[in-house]
Design an enzyme around this catalytic site. Structure first.
Site, PDB file in Angstrom:
ATOM      1  N   ILE A 191      10.606   6.725  -1.722  1.00 19.04           N
ATOM      2  CA  ILE A 191      10.889   5.746  -2.777  1.00 19.04           C
ATOM      3  C   ILE A 191       9.525   5.129  -3.070  1.00 19.04           C
ATOM      4  O   ILE A 191       8.990   4.370  -2.271  1.00 19.04           O
ATOM      5  CB  ILE A 191      11.915   4.677  -2.344  1.00 19.04           C
ATOM      6  CG1 ILE A 191      13.258   5.331  -2.040  1.00 19.04           C
ATOM      7  CG2 ILE A 191      12.051   3.609  -3.433  1.00 19.04           C
ATOM      8  CD1 ILE A 191      14.321   4.376  -1.522  1.00 19.04           C
ATOM      9  N   PRO A 192       8.918   5.488  -4.202  1.00 22.99           N
ATOM     10  CA  PRO A 192       7.484   5.263  -4.425  1.00 22.99           C
ATOM     11  C   PRO A 192       7.087   3.829  -4.802  1.00 22.99           C
ATOM     12  O   PRO A 192       6.651   3.564  -5.928  1.00 22.99           O
ATOM     13  CB  PRO A 192       7.171   6.248  -5.549  1.00 22.99           C
ATOM     14  CG  PRO A 192       8.445   6.321  -6.328  1.00 22.99           C
ATOM     15  CD  PRO A 192       9.538   6.229  -5.304  1.00 22.99           C
ATOM     16  N   CYS A 193       7.151   2.928  -3.852  1.00 20.53           N
ATOM     17  CA  CYS A 193       6.725   1.546  -4.102  1.00 20.53           C
ATOM     18  C   CYS A 193       5.224   1.477  -4.403  1.00 20.53           C
ATOM     19  O   CYS A 193       4.758   0.519  -5.027  1.00 20.53           O
ATOM     20  CB  CYS A 193       7.095   0.638  -2.940  1.00 20.53           C
ATOM     21  SG  CYS A 193       6.569   1.234  -1.326  1.00 20.53           S
ATOM     22  N   HIS A 194       4.469   2.511  -4.017  1.00 26.57           N
ATOM     23  CA  HIS A 194       3.034   2.542  -4.323  1.00 26.57           C
ATOM     24  C   HIS A 194       2.788   2.652  -5.826  1.00 26.57           C
ATOM     25  O   HIS A 194       1.688   2.365  -6.287  1.00 26.57           O
ATOM     26  CB  HIS A 194       2.341   3.686  -3.574  1.00 26.57           C
ATOM     27  CG  HIS A 194       2.882   5.041  -3.893  1.00 26.57           C
ATOM     28  ND1 HIS A 194       4.010   5.547  -3.262  1.00 26.57           N
ATOM     29  CD2 HIS A 194       2.474   5.998  -4.765  1.00 26.57           C
ATOM     30  CE1 HIS A 194       4.262   6.750  -3.748  1.00 26.57           C
ATOM     31  NE2 HIS A 194       3.338   7.050  -4.662  1.00 26.57           N
ATOM     32  N   ARG A 195       3.796   3.024  -6.588  1.00 26.94           N
ATOM     33  CA  ARG A 195       3.659   3.143  -8.044  1.00 26.94           C
ATOM     34  C   ARG A 195       3.913   1.829  -8.770  1.00 26.94           C
ATOM     35  O   ARG A 195       3.937   1.800  -9.993  1.00 26.94           O
ATOM     36  CB  ARG A 195       4.621   4.211  -8.568  1.00 26.94           C
ATOM     37  CG  ARG A 195       4.322   5.602  -8.036  1.00 26.94           C
ATOM     38  CD  ARG A 195       5.306   6.633  -8.544  1.00 26.94           C
ATOM     39  NE  ARG A 195       5.116   7.898  -7.835  1.00 26.94           N
ATOM     40  CZ  ARG A 195       6.048   8.830  -7.719  1.00 26.94           C
ATOM     41  NH1 ARG A 195       7.235   8.668  -8.291  1.00 26.94           N
ATOM     42  NH2 ARG A 195       5.793   9.934  -7.040  1.00 26.94           N
TER      43      ARG A 195
END
Length: 151
Positions: free
Chosen positions: A114-118
């Site tokens: 789940i790409p929270c880095h985005r």
């Protein structure tokens, strides 16, 4: 509960499964329990992502936490590879203030997948709760070709 560990360019990642769904990703993970077909698939997808061959994870997941936490994770899951949103963008989509969105991003139990880095701040990178902090966020964004944002 079982966990599989995968070595990646951002460190050793552990993926946890409980009741047939992925429930957590953590840095420094260890092999624990049976390497189920789901865990083997999660490891294969992480390796493919790490090699640049996978742009979207396709795994059954369950996000623990409030309905709000789950909604923020759902929005993050839909951010395409190499693209970003701001905390404010997500806040507007959910009709909520940006600060709780940032807190929900930081509490994401399944980072990378789940790409929270985005998710970025309006005037910068924002934070990152994974091992290595902001350097890991930058590495993930560069890996996805979003490095133009970092100049």
């Amino acid at each position: 509960m079982a966990m599989i560990a995968v070595n990646t360019q951002i460190g050793r990642l552990g993926v946890e499964e409980k009741d047939g769904v992925v429930t957590r990703l953590m840095w420094g993970g260890v092999e624990e329990g049976e390497a189920t077909p789901l865990l083997q698939e999660a490891a294969a997808q992480l390796r493919a992502y790490d090699m640049g061959r996978l742009h979207r994870f396709d795994l059954p997941m369950k996000v623990s936490g409030s309905k709000f936490q789950q909604r923020v994770c759902e929005v993050m899951s839909n951010i395409p590879f190499g693209e970003t949103l701001t905390y404010g963008d997500i806040a507007r989509e959910l009709d909520q203030p940006a600060q709780p969105v940032g807190q929900a991003c930081g509490a994401n139990p399944i980072p990378v997948i789940i790409p929270c880095h985005r998710v970025l701040a309006a005037n910068g990178l924002g934070g990152f709760s994974g091992q290595g902090g902001i350097e890991t966020k930058v590495a993930l964004l560069r890996h996805e070709g979003a490095a133009g944002l970092l100049i």
